[in-house]
Motif scaffolding. Structure first.
Motif, PDB file in Angstrom:
ATOM      1  N   THR A 112     -41.917   6.631   0.064  1.00 56.54           N
ATOM      2  CA  THR A 112     -41.454   5.605   0.787  1.00 56.54           C
ATOM      3  C   THR A 112     -42.088   4.507   0.679  1.00 56.54           C
ATOM      4  OG1 THR A 112     -41.783   5.127   3.236  1.00 56.54           O
ATOM      5  CG2 THR A 112     -40.039   6.682   2.484  1.00 56.54           C
ATOM      6  N   ALA A 160     -40.841   4.062  -5.890  1.00 57.54           N
ATOM      7  CA  ALA A 160     -40.817   3.857  -4.762  1.00 57.54           C
ATOM      8  C   ALA A 160     -41.205   2.405  -4.889  1.00 57.54           C
ATOM      9  CB  ALA A 160     -41.577   4.535  -3.235  1.00 57.54           C
ATOM     10  N   THR A 208     -43.268  11.572   5.855  1.00 52.70           N
ATOM     11  CA  THR A 208     -42.655  10.071   4.920  1.00 52.70           C
ATOM     12  C   THR A 208     -41.448  10.137   6.346  1.00 52.70           C
ATOM     13  OG1 THR A 208     -40.747  11.663   3.928  1.00 52.70           O
ATOM     14  CG2 THR A 208     -42.372  10.379   2.521  1.00 52.70           C
ATOM     15  N   SER A 218     -37.735   4.415  -2.467  1.00 55.86           N
ATOM     16  CA  SER A 218     -37.927   5.377  -2.268  1.00 55.86           C
ATOM     17  C   SER A 218     -37.793   6.426  -2.831  1.00 55.86           C
ATOM     18  CB  SER A 218     -37.368   6.117  -0.775  1.00 55.86           C
ATOM     19  OG  SER A 218     -37.396   7.191  -0.280  1.00 55.86           O
ATOM     20  N   GLN A 244     -36.287   2.768   7.396  1.00 59.93           N
ATOM     21  CA  GLN A 244     -35.594   2.538   6.771  1.00 59.93           C
ATOM     22  C   GLN A 244     -33.909   2.742   6.785  1.00 59.93           C
ATOM     23  OE1 GLN A 244     -37.246   4.062   2.528  1.00 59.93           O
ATOM     24  NE2 GLN A 244     -38.215   2.078   2.699  1.00 59.93           N
ATOM     25  N   LYS A 258     -39.123   6.754   6.373  1.00 57.18           N
ATOM     26  CA  LYS A 258     -36.941   6.927   6.644  1.00 57.18           C
ATOM     27  C   LYS A 258     -36.929   6.657   7.733  1.00 57.18           C
ATOM     28  CE  LYS A 258     -37.672  10.425   2.724  1.00 57.18           C
ATOM     29  NZ  LYS A 258     -37.758  12.434   3.014  1.00 57.18           N
TER      30      LYS A 258
END
Ligand SMILES: [Zn+2]
Lengths: 135, 393
Positions: free
Chosen positions: B385, B270, B86, B246, B93, B90
């Motif tokens: 996510t 998510a 992830t 997420s 995001q 992340k």
């Protein structure tokens, strides 16, 4: 140098042939690995209890690609103990002989692989074997 | 911080999956260059840098700091994320959130990774073992395919799914990726080849595992509205980052508590959040690009997205509903099974594919694509996510 950790008591007991898990004094959740807080209700009032190590085979695999220090094939899986918690464990049985739902017992055994367990290297590890259905 | 602006992908860059014999930082500079050119943004405009932490075997540590010096770049935000698969999700995001809030105007997100430089049975496997519970699990010697093998076994058991049919998801994904020169494989495979490939962790076969490789990708994220310095409209078609979601379950690899390992609540939650944020129901998206490292995981994700009932994910593939010209196309890029898989880069490949689908330039193009939902995951999908992309005005 080896630090003394919360799980020390598990390894000491395992050396004496006993398999310890945890119970919550507030919600009665049984859990593993041992930790000072209940993962179900987050109570800090938890205790050690002994499991007889019996349970059901939840899932398993035979791995054909393994790390240095391990045999070319290993059999491992997830056991759901009768008290409730699941754990990942080595399995001392031939893959072809296993069926989902088999009755098994998780027991201490000498650690067989050339993998550095650090502070735990002097302790036994554990593995599951199949047992008769009525045990 | 509150959402005040819309974030858009202004540019993309991608290094074809394969083997590279140059250091990671040079891969980074190449792919960043490509993304900036695509966005028609100058280096000096970049005020945020976001990336997954380099893999433990990457020589260069303090990677972003080193890179900022090399590029002569001053920024207001930097981040290196280290949560396995992830990480790229992340990083992206976080960039989107910073652009939305106004903390940065031009965010540069990138990932580079080389797996060709590491021995798979030695240091790589040691790293994998160290991701299990160090006390109780690492000494068992379990691999990542060994973990997913058990959810495949349970999936077939709980839903009476024919194990051999799972090969068809690999066939579809390899087929989707075959024509794309950026992917690792240039040939499709058939069902017999998948089922005849060597066993890795019973019942999983080699072609059902994502192939590790080297690669890199970069995206430039800017604001559409705001101060009028909208750069994205200069390129072919704006792509909005419409929704972010997420979630992380209270689980670690195979260790869930009461839940079956054939359910992936992190993806479900998510995707729900990203859909809400993006204003589009999760089962009413035109294209899905999930991070699905094994075939049964794609089947389960199909279920978690609300597209079919539990246990019916594989059937949807067998019926052609997940094909590029099907009812709800899944992994038209081929996903990590079809493309090859550098896990730090895979989430960004999914975003690049989303942009290509919405620009109409994908190798396996879905007709009339207006919304794309992508996911990333780590462990045994313990954390995930989800990101929704939408075609701009
Ligand atoms: Zn409790």
């Amino acid at each position: 140098m080896c630090e003394t950790s919360y799980t020390e008591r598990f390894w000491e007991a395992l050396s004496d042939g006993r398999f310890l898990i945890h119970t919550c004094n507030d919600c009665e959740e049984r859990f593993f690995p041992p930790a000072p807080v209940c993962p179900s209700c987050h109570s800090w009032s938890v205790d050690w209890i002994e499991s007889n190590g019996t349970g059901e085979l939840y899932s398993f695999t035979r791995q054909h690609a393994t790390a240095d220090g391990f045999p070319d094939e290993i059999v491992a899986g997830v056991v759901e103990l009768d008290e409730g918690p699941r754990l990942l464990t080595a399995i001392d049985e031939a893959y072809a002989d296993l069926v989902l739902g088999d009755r098994v017992r998780v027991e201490p055994r000498e650690y067989p692989h050339n993998y550095d367990r650090g502070c735990r290297s002097e302790y036994p590890f554990f593995a599951a074997t199949t047992i008769d259905g009525d045990e | 911080m509150t959402v005040t602006r819309t974030a858009s992908v202004a540019g993309i860059g991608l290094l074809p999956n394969g083997t590279y014999s140059i250091p990671e930082r040079e891969l980074a500079i190449d792919v960043i260059h490509e993304a900036l050119e695509d966005a028609a943004v100058s280096m000096a405009d970049v005020d945020g840098l976001y990336m997954p932490s380099p893999r433990p075997w990457t020589k260069q540590k303090f990677f972003s700091t080193n890179l900022l010096h090399l590029l002569g770049l001053e920024v207001d935000r930097t981040i290196e994320v280290s949560t396995g698969g992830t990480s790229g999700g992340k990083a992206f995001q976080t960039a989107v959130s910073d652009v939305r809030s106004g903390a940065v105007d031009t965010a540069l997100v990138f990932a580079v990774e080389r797996n060709s430089v590491i021995e798979t049975t030695g240091p790589y496997f040691d790293y994998i073992l160290s991701t299990f519970d160090a006390n109780f699990e690492s000494p068992i010697g379990m691999s990542i395919p060994g973990v997913y093998a058990q959810s495949m076994q349970r999936y077939c058991h709980e839903y009476d799914v024919k194990r051999e049919d799972l090969a068809e998801i690999v066939v579809k994904n390899r087929d989707n990726a075959a024509a794309d020169p950026d992917t690792l494989f240039d040939k499709p495979v058939d069902r017999e080849a998948v089922l005849g490939s060597r066993p890795i962790a019973d019942p999983i076969r080699l072609y059902e595992c994502p192939a590790p490789c080297d690669g890199g990708a970069a995206l430039v994220v800017t604001s559409d509205d705001g101060d009028g310095s909208d750069t994205s409209s200069e390129t072919e078609g704006t792509v909005e980052v419409a929704g972010l979601g997420s979630h992380h379950a209270a689980s670690h690899l195979l260790m869930t508590r009461d839940e079956s390992i054939t359910e992936l609540p992190a993806v479900r939650k998510a995707a729900r959040e990203a859909s809400r944020d993006g204003g589009r129901a999760r089962d009413e998206i035109d294209v899905y690009e999930p991070y699905a490292p094994f075939p049964h995981i794609e089947a389960i994700i199909t279920e978690e997205l609300g597209l079919v009932d539990r246990g019916a994910g594989l059937e949807a593939c067998l019926d052609g509903r997940t094909a590029a010209d099907g009812e709800f196309p899944i992994s038209p890029s081929g996903g990590c099974l079809g493309r090859g898989h550098p896990p730090m880069v895979t989430p960004l490949y999914n975003y690049v594919e989303a942009v290509r689908q919405l620009r109409g330039t994908a190798s396996t193009q879905v007709l009339d694509a207006n919304y794309v939902l992508t996911t990333s995951e780590h462990g045994h999908v313990n954390g995930a996510t989800a990101t929704v992309f939408a075609k701009g005005e």
